[in-house]
Enzyme design. Structure first.
Site, PDB file in Angstrom:
ATOM      1  N   HIS A 161      16.639 112.419  -1.875  1.00  0.00           N
ATOM      2  CA  HIS A 161      15.279 111.998  -1.571  1.00  0.00           C
ATOM      3  C   HIS A 161      14.351 112.242  -2.762  1.00  0.00           C
ATOM      4  CE1 HIS A 161      16.073 112.683   3.022  1.00  0.00           C
ATOM      5  NE2 HIS A 161      16.576 111.539   2.584  1.00  0.00           N
ATOM      6  N   HIS A 213      12.661 112.440   5.817  1.00  0.00           N
ATOM      7  CA  HIS A 213      13.499 111.545   5.029  1.00  0.00           C
ATOM      8  C   HIS A 213      12.569 110.439   4.519  1.00  0.00           C
ATOM      9  CE1 HIS A 213      17.462 113.119   6.683  1.00  0.00           C
ATOM     10  NE2 HIS A 213      16.509 113.812   7.291  1.00  0.00           N
TER      11      HIS A 213
END
Length: 608
Positions: free
Chosen positions: A543, A587
């Site tokens: 990420h 996320h």
């Protein structure tokens, strides 16, 4: 052993990005530049056909007056079966990855890591874990505060979430009452979102433990409300945003690797340089480049690695560093490539006293064939709905978020966006994460620092635009991150010590104490063991953000203005996760889509 938390909620049900239909592309996808329509002028050229690039191209091409060209380095994802099966996100599909590595990480015992970045049309949205998490109220409010643009605030981005999300029923239409709050979701957007369709063996244990422990482990009905504390087919930017309505004003060229943007000749502008021309190649070995010019804008959507690499190779960055790398500096923007932030994670596999896990799917061809037959549905297995069985979901059905102790934030400071933002994420998986050992059955408990303090960089060290960049995420280089990850294990072990797990867990991961030993060990010894385990086990959750960060209009730092234009130049924007000033506590897929939806509106308005 006693711990105090400010606020946390556990065991919320995961929402997944999915698509219930195979949707044909609205764009024409070309393999060769010579096949593009002869003499066609493009208003917008988008460098990168990943999560952001395709979604943005779709939104811009809704205006029939705009011609849009997407340049994507990889091959098309259309018709690639393995990436349509949700559970296959647990597999390493290296043929669809850039296969990048980090520099040696001092915070990880001088280890280097594999750094996942997807090499396929749709980018990471074609292969990621499919979690639909929006982040927190404070995350977006912090974006608004840093940029001085209230349009990035939580309240104001709701209209863009509505454009993105289409909540649909899970495969088989199971009863989902109490598993989410329908009042905080949208039904008219582009991306199909659903609760999991298949109950895992551990679901009841996870929820029972949450109910028995209560307090900080209490159930949170919906982590997507902005307060995150507490099937079908995969939906990617390909399936969601390239609809089945044909558009002859949107072309996608694959196998087109962008090297740089270059100043456009004979373009008068008060901003100095105008960058509306892209250099790319379809053969990196022969040294030949093709140029294409946008009449309005070039928009870079290369992600947290690709976008700064393109800018640096274009002479946009730290002038001193560019000269040292043999690149002629054109625009001095020292923040390009800096501020890299990624979420460190550990997939902790506990040996379990069961055989009812997903492990055999990933190591036994017979079990896999049976699961595929069930997932394919009625034409293969009469009476069974399409998307049934374990392959219809990803590897986790619940997700939990936590804030760390006041003692820890008081000592190190609070690096989250605010009180609605967690520092930690923990989620269970019914099996070994990725490829399991040849024997044994596992319970995976993944621990993540979602609001890390550590920062790193993306840099280049020569003038070849296709030399892999130097990726230094700086994992665990700030003491807060190490302390937070250690606290995640204290939360995790307390959870696994609930009576519902009695006789279920046989052995801890190598390097961690057993559950009974955890609560009886000398605190100094336990701390040292946890620190060693964290140092030797941490990896990337994939990420990364922040390397082309936006800041306030007149800020002396940052790369982009709040409208995502590159500071000090004309004709050039960046729209992807690299623009985030901070990593969100979620996320990152959904926040990227939010950025795209707002960027599309801003761009359209500027060219009306």
């Amino acid at each position: 052993m006693t711990f105090t938390w400010i606020r946390s909620f556990c065991a919320a049900t995961v929402l997944l990005c999915l698509s219930t239909l195979i949707i044909s592309s609205s764009a024409v996808i070309y393999d060769q530049y010579s096949d593009l329509p002869l003499g066609k002028e493009y208003n917008f050229v988008i460098a990168g056909g990943g999560t952001a690039g395709l979604a943005l191209a779709s939104r811009l091409s809704e205006n029939s007056a705009f011609n849009v060209l997407v340049l994507e380095a990889a091959t098309s994802s259309i018709g690639v079966f393995n990436i349509t099966v949700p559970y296959f996100s647990t597999r390493n599909m290296l043929q669809y990855d850039w296969n990048l590595t980090t520099t040696v990480q001092s915070g990880l015992g001088d280890r280097w890591l594999f750094f996942p970045r997807r090499f396929i049309l749709g980018g990471s949205s074609s292969i990621n874990g499919m979690f639909y998490t929006r982040s927190s109220v404070d995350d977006f409010n912090r974006f608004a505060g840093v940029t001085g643009d209230d349009g990035w605030s939580w309240d104001n981005i709701q209209q863009y979430l509505a454009l993105n999300e289409r909540l649909v029923s899970p495969a088989g239409n199971p009863n989902t009452a109490g598993e989410f709050d329908p009042d905080v979701h949208y039904i008219g957007g582009a991306v199909d979102v659903s609760l999991p369709s298949f109950s895992q063996n551990i679901d009841s244990k996870v929820l029972d433990a949450a109910h028995k422990l209560g307090g900080v482990y209490s159930y949170n009905e919906d982590v997507n409300s902005g307060m995150p504390l507490g099937l079908g087919r995969r939906s990617s930017s390909v399936t969601a945003y390239l609809s089945d309505e044909s558009r002859d004003n949107l072309d996608v060229l694959v196998n087109a690797r962008v090297a740089r943007v270059v100043p456009t000749k004979n373009r008068n502008t008060t901003a100095g340089y105008s960058f509306r021309t892209v250099d790319f190649t379809q053969n990196i070995t022969d040294g030949t480049f093709i140029q294409v010019t946008a009449s309005k804008e070039v928009i870079i959507c290369g992600g947290a690695v690709g976008s700064p690499q393109i800018l640096l190779n274009s002479g946009i960055g730290n002038s001193t560093a560019l000269s040292a790398a043999g690149i002629t500096p054109l625009i001095d923007l020292p923040s390009v490539g800096q501020n890299l932030s990624d979420q460190p994670f550990i997939a902790n596999a506990f040996l379990a006293n069961t055989s009812n896990t997903y492990d055999d799917i990933n190591r036994n061809d017979t079990v896999l064939k049976e699961a595929l037959t069930e997932w394919l549905g009625e034409d293969r297995l009469p009476g069974v709905f399409r998307g049934a069985g374990p392959l219809g979901d990803t590897f986790a059905n619940q997700i939990s978020y936590y804030r760390v102790s006041e003692e820890l934030t008081g000592h190190y400071g609070d690096f989250s966006a605010g009180v609605t933002s967690p520092h930690l994420e923990i989620y269970p998986g019914n099996g070994y994460f990725l490829t399991p050992p040849t024997t044994g059955y596992y319970l995976s408990m993944t621990t993540v620092v979602v609001s890390p303090a550590s920062r790193g960089s993306i840099t280049v060290n020569d003038s070849n635009p296709f030399t892999p960049p130097l990726i230094d995420p700086g994992y665990l280089t700030v003491d807060f991150d190490v302390a937070a990850m250690k606290e995640a294990f204290k939360i995790l072990y307390t959870f696994l010590n609930a009576s519902v797990w009695d006789d279920y867990i046989l052995e801890p991961p190598v390097g961690l104490p057993s559950i009974p030993d955890f609560f009886t060990m000398n605190s100094t010894q336990l701390d040292a063991q946890l620190e060693s385990y964290v140092c030797n086990s941490t990896s990337s959750l994939a990420h990364p953000v922040g390397t082309v960060a936006m800041s306030a209009k007149n800020a002396s730092y940052g790369v982009l203005d709040p409208d995502l234009k590159v500071k000090g130049v004309d004709g050039l924007r960046v729209v992807d996760a690299s623009a985030f000033p901070f990593v969100t506590c979620s996320h990152t897929q959904v926040p990227v889509y939010v950025f795209v939806e707002r960027a599309a509106e801003i761009i359209k308005a500027s060219w009306q």
